[in-house]
Design a protein around this motif. Structure first.
Motif, PDB file in Angstrom:
ATOM      1  N   ASN A 117       0.793  -1.229   0.000  1.00  0.00           N
ATOM      2  CA  ASN A 117       0.000   0.000   0.000  1.00  0.00           C
ATOM      3  C   ASN A 117       0.824   1.277   0.000  1.00  0.00           C
ATOM      4  O   ASN A 117       0.262   2.368   0.003  1.00  0.00           O
ATOM      5  N   SER A 118       2.145   1.127  -0.028  1.00  0.00           N
ATOM      6  CA  SER A 118       2.983   2.327  -0.038  1.00  0.00           C
ATOM      7  C   SER A 118       2.763   3.098  -1.333  1.00  0.00           C
ATOM      8  O   SER A 118       2.502   2.527  -2.392  1.00  0.00           O
ATOM      9  N   LYS A 119       2.847   4.396  -1.223  1.00  0.00           N
ATOM     10  CA  LYS A 119       2.638   5.279  -2.371  1.00  0.00           C
ATOM     11  C   LYS A 119       3.554   4.892  -3.541  1.00  0.00           C
ATOM     12  O   LYS A 119       3.145   4.901  -4.695  1.00  0.00           O
ATOM     13  N   LYS A 120       4.771   4.510  -3.202  1.00  0.00           N
ATOM     14  CA  LYS A 120       5.779   4.180  -4.206  1.00  0.00           C
ATOM     15  C   LYS A 120       5.413   2.916  -5.008  1.00  0.00           C
ATOM     16  O   LYS A 120       5.646   2.848  -6.206  1.00  0.00           O
ATOM     17  N   ASN A 121       4.821   1.927  -4.339  1.00  0.00           N
ATOM     18  CA  ASN A 121       4.561   0.638  -4.984  1.00  0.00           C
ATOM     19  C   ASN A 121       3.143   0.459  -5.497  1.00  0.00           C
ATOM     20  O   ASN A 121       2.914  -0.330  -6.411  1.00  0.00           O
ATOM     21  N   LYS A 122       2.206   1.159  -4.925  1.00  0.00           N
ATOM     22  CA  LYS A 122       0.786   0.904  -5.190  1.00  0.00           C
ATOM     23  C   LYS A 122       0.444   0.914  -6.683  1.00  0.00           C
ATOM     24  O   LYS A 122      -0.202  -0.006  -7.182  1.00  0.00           O
TER      25      LYS A 122
ATOM     26  N   ILE B 206       8.698  -6.816  -7.822  1.00  0.00           N
ATOM     27  CA  ILE B 206       8.602  -5.417  -7.397  1.00  0.00           C
ATOM     28  C   ILE B 206       8.828  -5.311  -5.891  1.00  0.00           C
ATOM     29  O   ILE B 206       9.574  -4.444  -5.420  1.00  0.00           O
ATOM     30  N   LEU B 207       8.198  -6.188  -5.120  1.00  0.00           N
ATOM     31  CA  LEU B 207       8.358  -6.155  -3.663  1.00  0.00           C
ATOM     32  C   LEU B 207       9.797  -6.476  -3.261  1.00  0.00           C
ATOM     33  O   LEU B 207      10.341  -5.847  -2.347  1.00  0.00           O
TER      34      LEU B 207
ATOM     35  N   VAL C 197      -1.691  -7.685  -8.239  1.00  0.00           N
ATOM     36  CA  VAL C 197      -2.161  -8.125  -6.917  1.00  0.00           C
ATOM     37  C   VAL C 197      -3.678  -8.222  -6.986  1.00  0.00           C
ATOM     38  O   VAL C 197      -4.335  -7.322  -7.505  1.00  0.00           O
ATOM     39  N   TRP C 198      -4.243  -9.309  -6.504  1.00  0.00           N
ATOM     40  CA  TRP C 198      -5.688  -9.441  -6.481  1.00  0.00           C
ATOM     41  C   TRP C 198      -6.137 -10.212  -5.256  1.00  0.00           C
ATOM     42  O   TRP C 198      -5.359 -10.914  -4.626  1.00  0.00           O
TER      43      TRP C 198
END
Length: 70
Positions: free
Chosen positions: A23-28, A51-52, A35-36
């Motif tokens: 949920n970080s702004k950078k990754n969202k 990405i993570l 992601v589902w």
């Protein structure tokens, strides 16, 4: 494909910290189509995992840099 819980266990983090990373702004935005949620379980595809992992490595490098004594 992994669940958030499986991913968290594989990298030695809590599932809460993985959700924070998701949920970080950078990754969202980057994770949006990778992601589902199904039946209350959140799933990550291989791109989301990459990405993570990339984000986690950047955080580790930053933290190790900040710990260098001057």
């Amino acid at each position: 494909m992994k669940t958030v819980k499986e991913y968290a266990n594989s990298v030695g983090k809590s599932h809460q910290s993985v959700y924070k990373q998701l949920n970080s702004k950078k990754n969202k935005e980057r994770l949006e189509s990778h992601v589902w949620k199904q039946d209350g379980t959140t799933y990550l595809d291989d791109v989301a995992i990459d990405i993570l992992n990339e984000s986690r490595q950047m955080i580790q490098k930053r933290n190790s840099f900040l710990q260098i004594p001057i």
